[in-house]
Design a protein around this motif. Sequence first.
Motif, PDB file in Angstrom:
ATOM      1  N   LEU A 149       6.767 -29.292  19.994  1.00  0.00           N
ATOM      2  CA  LEU A 149       7.546 -28.050  19.986  1.00  0.00           C
ATOM      3  C   LEU A 149       6.636 -26.833  20.089  1.00  0.00           C
ATOM      4  O   LEU A 149       6.909 -25.896  20.847  1.00  0.00           O
ATOM      5  CB  LEU A 149       8.400 -27.977  18.717  1.00  0.00           C
ATOM      6  N   THR A 150       5.548 -26.834  19.353  1.00  0.00           N
ATOM      7  CA  THR A 150       4.607 -25.714  19.422  1.00  0.00           C
ATOM      8  C   THR A 150       3.943 -25.646  20.790  1.00  0.00           C
ATOM      9  O   THR A 150       3.724 -24.552  21.332  1.00  0.00           O
ATOM     10  CB  THR A 150       3.551 -25.858  18.321  1.00  0.00           C
ATOM     11  N   GLY A 151       3.619 -26.802  21.385  1.00  0.00           N
ATOM     12  CA  GLY A 151       3.052 -26.800  22.733  1.00  0.00           C
ATOM     13  C   GLY A 151       4.025 -26.257  23.761  1.00  0.00           C
ATOM     14  O   GLY A 151       3.627 -25.524  24.686  1.00  0.00           O
ATOM     15  N   PRO A 182       4.664 -15.809  19.104  1.00  0.00           N
ATOM     16  CA  PRO A 182       3.539 -16.327  18.308  1.00  0.00           C
ATOM     17  C   PRO A 182       3.840 -16.603  16.841  1.00  0.00           C
ATOM     18  O   PRO A 182       3.452 -17.670  16.333  1.00  0.00           O
ATOM     19  CB  PRO A 182       2.462 -15.252  18.492  1.00  0.00           C
ATOM     20  N   PRO A 183       4.529 -15.726  16.072  1.00  0.00           N
ATOM     21  CA  PRO A 183       4.833 -16.120  14.687  1.00  0.00           C
ATOM     22  C   PRO A 183       5.779 -17.310  14.604  1.00  0.00           C
ATOM     23  O   PRO A 183       5.692 -18.100  13.647  1.00  0.00           O
ATOM     24  CB  PRO A 183       5.452 -14.857  14.073  1.00  0.00           C
ATOM     25  N   VAL A 184       6.634 -17.448  15.588  1.00  0.00           N
ATOM     26  CA  VAL A 184       7.497 -18.634  15.624  1.00  0.00           C
ATOM     27  C   VAL A 184       6.659 -19.880  15.863  1.00  0.00           C
ATOM     28  O   VAL A 184       6.908 -20.950  15.270  1.00  0.00           O
ATOM     29  CB  VAL A 184       8.576 -18.458  16.719  1.00  0.00           C
ATOM     30  N   MET A 185       5.635 -19.776  16.714  1.00  0.00           N
ATOM     31  CA  MET A 185       4.728 -20.907  16.939  1.00  0.00           C
ATOM     32  C   MET A 185       3.984 -21.278  15.658  1.00  0.00           C
ATOM     33  O   MET A 185       3.774 -22.465  15.359  1.00  0.00           O
ATOM     34  CB  MET A 185       3.731 -20.561  18.048  1.00  0.00           C
ATOM     35  N   GLY A 186       3.565 -20.271  14.891  1.00  0.00           N
ATOM     36  CA  GLY A 186       2.906 -20.575  13.626  1.00  0.00           C
ATOM     37  C   GLY A 186       3.823 -21.275  12.652  1.00  0.00           C
ATOM     38  O   GLY A 186       3.404 -22.211  11.941  1.00  0.00           O
ATOM     39  N   TRP A 187       5.076 -20.871  12.596  1.00  0.00           N
ATOM     40  CA  TRP A 187       6.047 -21.524  11.709  1.00  0.00           C
ATOM     41  C   TRP A 187       6.293 -22.966  12.139  1.00  0.00           C
ATOM     42  O   TRP A 187       6.311 -23.886  11.304  1.00  0.00           O
ATOM     43  CB  TRP A 187       7.347 -20.723  11.704  1.00  0.00           C
ATOM     44  N   THR A 188       6.505 -23.169  13.432  1.00  0.00           N
ATOM     45  CA  THR A 188       6.756 -24.536  13.907  1.00  0.00           C
ATOM     46  C   THR A 188       5.520 -25.416  13.770  1.00  0.00           C
ATOM     47  O   THR A 188       5.637 -26.639  13.588  1.00  0.00           O
ATOM     48  CB  THR A 188       7.204 -24.500  15.362  1.00  0.00           C
ATOM     49  N   ALA A 189       4.322 -24.825  13.859  1.00  0.00           N
ATOM     50  CA  ALA A 189       3.115 -25.618  13.662  1.00  0.00           C
ATOM     51  C   ALA A 189       3.019 -26.122  12.227  1.00  0.00           C
ATOM     52  O   ALA A 189       2.480 -27.212  11.973  1.00  0.00           O
ATOM     53  CB  ALA A 189       1.877 -24.796  14.018  1.00  0.00           C
ATOM     54  N   ALA A 190       3.539 -25.356  11.274  1.00  0.00           N
ATOM     55  CA  ALA A 190       3.465 -25.753   9.866  1.00  0.00           C
ATOM     56  C   ALA A 190       4.603 -26.680   9.477  1.00  0.00           C
ATOM     57  O   ALA A 190       4.402 -27.637   8.720  1.00  0.00           O
ATOM     58  CB  ALA A 190       3.472 -24.518   8.971  1.00  0.00           C
ATOM     59  N   THR A 191       5.811 -26.417   9.986  1.00  0.00           N
ATOM     60  CA  THR A 191       6.985 -27.190   9.563  1.00  0.00           C
ATOM     61  C   THR A 191       7.402 -28.260  10.562  1.00  0.00           C
ATOM     62  O   THR A 191       8.046 -29.225  10.180  1.00  0.00           O
ATOM     63  CB  THR A 191       8.163 -26.238   9.323  1.00  0.00           C
ATOM     64  N   GLY A 192       7.085 -28.066  11.828  1.00  0.00           N
ATOM     65  CA  GLY A 192       7.495 -29.022  12.850  1.00  0.00           C
ATOM     66  C   GLY A 192       8.913 -28.841  13.335  1.00  0.00           C
ATOM     67  O   GLY A 192       9.410 -29.660  14.126  1.00  0.00           O
ATOM     68  N   CYS A 193       9.613 -27.819  12.903  1.00  0.00           N
ATOM     69  CA  CYS A 193      10.995 -27.581  13.328  1.00  0.00           C
ATOM     70  C   CYS A 193      11.237 -26.076  13.430  1.00  0.00           C
ATOM     71  O   CYS A 193      10.484 -25.261  12.874  1.00  0.00           O
ATOM     72  CB  CYS A 193      11.987 -28.223  12.360  1.00  0.00           C
ATOM     73  N   LEU A 194      12.306 -25.728  14.107  1.00  0.00           N
ATOM     74  CA  LEU A 194      12.674 -24.323  14.314  1.00  0.00           C
ATOM     75  C   LEU A 194      13.774 -23.962  13.327  1.00  0.00           C
ATOM     76  O   LEU A 194      14.908 -24.439  13.432  1.00  0.00           O
ATOM     77  CB  LEU A 194      13.148 -24.110  15.756  1.00  0.00           C
ATOM     78  N   GLU A 195      13.458 -23.110  12.355  1.00  0.00           N
ATOM     79  CA  GLU A 195      14.373 -22.757  11.270  1.00  0.00           C
ATOM     80  C   GLU A 195      14.717 -21.278  11.331  1.00  0.00           C
ATOM     81  O   GLU A 195      14.069 -20.506  12.058  1.00  0.00           O
ATOM     82  CB  GLU A 195      13.732 -23.110   9.920  1.00  0.00           C
ATOM     83  N   PRO A 196      15.708 -20.834  10.541  1.00  0.00           N
ATOM     84  CA  PRO A 196      16.045 -19.397  10.532  1.00  0.00           C
ATOM     85  C   PRO A 196      14.887 -18.507  10.094  1.00  0.00           C
ATOM     86  O   PRO A 196      14.780 -17.362  10.541  1.00  0.00           O
ATOM     87  CB  PRO A 196      17.211 -19.315   9.547  1.00  0.00           C
ATOM     88  N   GLY A 197      14.015 -19.025   9.228  1.00  0.00           N
ATOM     89  CA  GLY A 197      12.867 -18.216   8.822  1.00  0.00           C
ATOM     90  C   GLY A 197      11.938 -17.903   9.983  1.00  0.00           C
ATOM     91  O   GLY A 197      11.361 -16.806  10.056  1.00  0.00           O
TER      92      GLY A 197
END
Length: 469
Positions: free
Chosen positions: A277-279, A314-329
């Motif tokens: 997802l991040t890629g 980019p901040p969305v990429m950082g979030w998905t890199a940590a959690t592995g999913c796309l969330e409201p945060g």
Amino acid sequence: MYKTPCSRLTGLVGISVKQKLTQIAPRCNQTARSLFHGHRRDPSNWLTYQHLSFLKRQYVTKNNSELHQRAVPKQTPILTTIDERDDSAERQVERIPPVSPAPQPEDVSSKPQPEISSSKPTAETVAARAGSVSRTTAAPDETPHVQVETEDMRQARLDRQWKQLKFDVSDLPDIYARLSKIKLTALVVSTAAAGFAIAPVAFDPIIFVVSSLGTGLASCAANSINQYFEVPFDSNMNRTKNRPLVRGQISPLHAVSFALACGIPGVALLALAVNPLTGFLGALNIFLYTCCYTPLKRLSIANTWVGAVVGAIPPVMGWTAATGCLEPGALLLGGFLYCWQFPHFNALSWTLREDYSRGGYRMMSVTHPAMCRRVALRHSLGLIGLSALAPALDVTTWTFPVISLPINLYISHLAFRFYRRGDRSSARKLFFCSLWHLPMLLLLALTCKKFSKRPESPAPPSVGRDFSS
């Protein structure tokens, strides 16, 4: 009864008329031929469209596969007073051969000058008379002055000419840093790192470093391709005329090779070492920046909104890199970057309106100045609403809206002043405020972040324990 005499009479009349016609026919043909040739020889009889009063231009007619055009009559020359110091008059005089030997200097005032043509008192004759008088006063053996170019003058002239800069390997780090827009890349990496740190999961330093490295390489690739496409437009702007491709420090092939060397490993690192997802988000960001935002800058003011989406990823990429999913945060952090970019970039483009206009870019500050100020104010106020939404989405605690309210109100105040005044001073204040507002806002969100309440999965029992039981 009268048929035979009438037929004979008719025949006699016909024979006499025929004889008369045969006698007159050669003379008629000769007369018609002479008239036709006379019409062709006389240009005034040629057919033109000047007989029509509403046509003001001269046209060409085609008769017997030959082109004929009426010549424009030459205007009567007008005598003008020529200054002896005029360079053009001196150049004309030099081509006129001398008519008589030059008299002595003391007899110049007594002897009249010979006339070249008495029937045409034109400007050339007046210039010839003035030039002959000036030549008689000069020494006959004087040689023309020839300026010799020294080595210093030659070097100064060559320095003023355009030339391709010599390539030096020691300059490559600086060239690559300017080609990848190192400051912008650092901002992108910092926002991605903030998204990774704000995510409500345990901090993994290895994934953090790998995701930051992959995001930085993707940003370098996107910025390099952007400069490759905008070389002819960057050369017209004072802010971008010293970029490496514009100055010729590296070749376009070198720049594209550098972009590929950064983009392919960066996206592969994000997709394989972090998560797919991040890629995918990294590859999508490169595509939006190079294939959508870059050409839209010269087509429509919608490029600002597309660029805001690029900056929000980019901040969305950082979030998905940590959690592995796309969330409201993750979308909330992207919303922070999306709203922040409008007061930041609109204030910057307002101070560079002349440059953007010279480069041919369609920015709101150039084509829609009132909308530029309204959009900056609107999205500055939107930061207050997003800060209040963060606790509702379990991203931060309720302390975050309270402690972030002063800085959000301050940037909104500066945006309102920019909206009311619309001058360069208010735009610069808003721009410099945006530089410290974003890191301060993300730092406050990091200090007030809310950790996940999801229970950790129990560790699987070991095999030895099962056998012992």
